[in-house]
Design an enzyme around this catalytic site. Structure first.
Site: not given
Length: 811
Positions: A200, A274, A308, A405
């Site tokens: 997906k 992750e 990331c 973040e």
């Protein structure tokens, strides 16, 4: 410039100014591909396009100019069922193929990716908004590299992965920042190990995934082995929850990772996450500062900061702080921001308007907190989702932009004085994905790199990736690895293990593990034999001063043991947390020697331990003696591994060395089963401590005395205080508090299915690693089930340190 034609005059001016002109890449081939599909893409399932009727569609636009590219289908549960059914049917045949045949298929995909590399690079740039030079020179070569690399692992699986087999059907969910590269990190190892995949992609970026699926079919990949289904965000949850999905592989935000952990809790599905990051870039005064500035550019403004592992926290030594900030600002003043298809730009468009608004909100909050927000005075496109490269200074460690973040082209900078302060600042985050260290002193750089709690540490570089080196995080950056041999273990399970996936039990999570005091046994006189807890290297009374009787099969009270509560858990975890760093710094040989001493001391008391086992369990004396002997042998086995699993040098494409270190997880909470109470206790605590973890152990609830008699073994084996801590009582009550504890990094639970679900669900809070048995027992006397690489996998986490070499042969 007299005598020059107008065109010659313009060329002469360019040579004088050395300025870049536009260098556009044609998108004609990508537009032709979209036209060939009438700009309406369905799912790609079972080797062909699938356009079910009655579905909504999502309009995909290019972030660089809002141009409509095509419509993609919004799937529903029926579509997931069809894709997973095809994958389930294909998986049996795919896993049964000869490893060489699977290797040839992966090799064929790698070749096909290279053949279509220009088309894929343009589609990715159009769909995501990132610069074409990044998709062309970074993303697509890495995609091909992963398929080539994992073709090799498919070939070598019988030798290199002996004792392991495919998990089954993998549900992969990937984000929008590296749409194709990140899906390849999951698809390639999964297929190599004999799994099939249903993918997906992110809502914003679906095109390259669908294109790759079409290319794989063209390359001859069997039907059903790799399918792509598209849908809104909740569509991914449908895929993760599907009962025929055996493994969920996810890359994305920490928040969604927590949701997936809770959704899959108790189902038996394997999970790798992750997640996000807030990676430090540590710049020392002895570095090559100009090189470090370019490294900062790659660390944070690569892919518009939508990475990331972006180096979004700049930690600069105080003596060069002002000079470095001035150089960064000067470098940003020369940035070129423009069309994704312009090969000469530094930054392109953000992926979506929502991301633009998020970044703007963070910058506003920085101003409100007293931060100074710098944006260079540079030309910007008038149309599209563009944001200037941004630097925020005058921030504190508690500032929101330092802690959270942002996921955009925004760096925050702070000064530090000493190496210790740099390490403390670098680790002052809930995340632990990546980091970099800049220094010309290799001893200092390595010491700092080893001290940073992150899955990847780059020395004098940043954001280097290769298929041969696993990438993944510590703490709230997730668990599991993508790439390298370490990444293969995410897609296999022990050969002896049956399928674990089942319907999770319905439990009241709020009431799970509520303390219930054991009933006293009426009519049986008590004896004066009460075992205390063992933590901090000493015996301790339970906080509540409650105890429970331990009885023989005939109902005879053998002893009383302490009844632990939340405060006892708190005390034991605090002791373990303090003991872990010192234990980790012990020489591996010293750790081995201590475990060998345990085996030696246990053997001296062999008869006593066997007799206690016989009395507690009612088993034959010879059988109990065999269990003691097996526990002694297992201590020797793990003593041998104390200095034999430190890591290795990865064979990446880096000009230098990439060193993989198997680091301890931290504080490990262990709930032991009732079967083989001595052997299972030894089999669980020993691998954890030989790999430098500190543990809090709950021994068998029914037969705890074997573990409690081990106090004296620990005390006579030179085990440092706090490395092994033992609490007795109700297994689920104690494990509830351990699984919820923020200072516990891993929870191993061998009990009921309901308890397994609770532990996995509770672990989502701080993304702690879990190892549970889903209510299934294992044969602890069988070496295949009671020892081996599975235990090492759960006891360690991989850190890759990237070390570029010098300049002698670099040019």
């Amino acid at each position: 410039m007299a005598g020059l034609t107008p065109n010659q005059s313009e060329v002469a001016k360019i040579f004088e100014s050395m300025s870049y002109g536009p260098a556009p890449e044609s998108d004609a081939q990508a537009q032709q591909w979209l036209d060939a599909h009438n700009r309406k893409l369905g799912h790609f399932v079972n080797g062909e396009w699938y356009h079910p009727e009655g579905r909504d569609y999502y309009t995909t636009k290019s972030p660089m100019n809002e141009q409509v590219l095509c419509d993609t289908i919004q799937g529903n549960e029926e579509d997931v069922n069809i894709a997973v059914a095809a994958a389930k049917e294909a998986q049996v045949k795919w896993a049964a193929l000869a490893p060489h045949v699977r290797a040839r298929h992966l090799y064929a995909i790698a070749r096909a990716v290279q053949k279509h590399s220009r088309l894929i690079a343009v589609v990715e740039a159009l769909d995501n908004g990132k610069p074409i030079r990044e998709t062309r020179d970074c993303d697509i070569p890495l995609v091909a590299r992963h398929f080539y690399h994992h073709a090799g692992w498919a070939q070598l699986m019988p030798e290199e992965m002996k004792g392991w087999k495919a998990v089954g059907v993998v549900g992969a969910i990937v984000p929008w920042n590296f749409p194709l590269m990140l899906l390849t990190w999951k698809v390639a190892p999964a297929l190599a190990m004999g799994n099939t995949v249903v993918l997906k992609p992110a809502t914003y970026t679906r095109l390259s995934a669908l294109l790759l699926a079409e290319i794989c079919a063209e390359a001859g990949l069997p039907k059903g082995v790799f399918s792509v289904v598209t849908g809104k965000g909740s569509f991914g949850t449908l895929l993760a929850k599907h009962p025929d999905v055996d493994k969920v592989a996810f890359t994305g935000s920490t928040g969604i990772g927590q949701i997936l952990r809770r959704v899959t809790a108790g189902t038996g599905k394997k999970l790798s996450l992750e997640l996000g990051g807030k990676s430090p870039v540590i710049i020392f005064e002895d570095c090559d500062l100009d090189a470090a500035i370019e490294g900062i550019v790659d660390a944070i403004w690569f892919n518009q900061g939508q990475v990331c592992s972006a180096g979004s926290r700049l930690l600069i030594q105080e003596t060069i702080y002002e000079k470095a900030i001035a150089k960064i600002k000067e470098r940003l003043s020369h940035f070129r921001v423009g069309s994704s298809l312009d090969k000469a730009i530094d930054m392109a468009a953000l992926v979506d308007a929502s991301q633009y608004r998020t970044i703007d909100e963070y910058c506003q909050s920085a101003v409100e907190e007293g931060g100074e927000v710098f944006m260079p005075d540079i030309d910007m496109p008038s149309n599209g989702l563009y944001w200037k490269p941004t630097l925020i200074t005058n921030v504190s460690t508690s500032s929101r932009v330092v802690q959270e973040e942002i996921f955009g082209p925004v760096a925050v900078a702070m000064p530090f004085r000493t190496s210790k302060e740099a390490i403390n600042l670098g680790n002052n985050t809930n995340y632990g994905l990546g980091s970099s260290v800049w220094s010309d002193s290799l001893p200092k750089a390595l010491e700092v790199a080893i001290s940073l709690k992150a899955g990847a540490v780059w020395v004098n570089s940043h954001n280097l990736f290769d298929a041969a080196a696993g990438f993944g995080g510590y703490k709230e950056s997730g668990f599991g690895r993508d790439g390298g041999k370490e990444g293969l273990y995410e897609y296999v399970k022990p050969s002896w293990q049956p399928r674990l996936v089942a319907e999770a039990p319905e439990i009241d999570l709020k009431k799970f593990g509520i303390r219930t005091n054991p009933k006293l046994i009426e009519g049986v006189p008590s004896i004066d034999k009460t075992y205390k807890f063992f933590y901090g290297g000493a015996q301790k009374r339970p906080d509540g001063n409650y105890c429970r009787p331990v009885t023989s099969p005939e109902g005879k009270i053998m002893a009383y043991v302490g009844e632990g509560n939340r405060k006892d858990v708190r005390n034991a975890v605090e002791i373990a947390r303090k003991a872990a760093p010192g234990w980790g710094k012990r020489a591996a040989h010293n750790r081995a020697q201590i475990v060998y001493y345990m085996a030696e001391n246990l053997e001296q008391r062999r008869g006593e331990f066997a007799e206690k086992l016989r009395e507690a369990t009612g088993r034959e004396q010879a059988d109990c003696e065999r269990e003691v002997d097996a526990a002694i042998a297992r201590l020797f086995y793990w003593g041998a591994f104390a200095d034999k699993f430190g890591g290795n040098v990865q064979e990446t494409n880096l000009y230098g060395a990439t060193v993989c270190i198997h680091e301890p997880v931290g504080v490990v909470a262990i709930a032991c089963p009732d079967e083989n109470p001595l052997l299972s206790f030894v089999s669980l605590f020993a691998p954890a401590i030989v790999r430098s973890n500190a543990v809090v152990v709950i021994p068998s609830e029914k037969f705890p005395l074997s573990a409690l008699d081990f106090y004296q073994v620990f005390e006579t084996s030179d085990l440092p205080a706090g490395v092994v801590n033992i609490l007795t009582g109700n297994r689920d009550h104690l494990m509830k508090h351990l699984a919820e504890h923020q200072d516990v990094q891993a929870a191993w639970y061998f009990g009921s299915l309901a308890g397994s679900k609770f532990v996995e669900h509770a672990s989502a809070e701080n993304i702690k690693r879990t190892w549970v048995n889903y209510g299934r027992s294992r044969d602890w006397s069988d070496n295949a089930q009671g020892q081996g690489h599975e235990f090492l996998y759960h006891s360690t986490q991989c850190k890759n340190i990237w070390l570029p070499m010098g300049s002698t042969f670099a040019n």
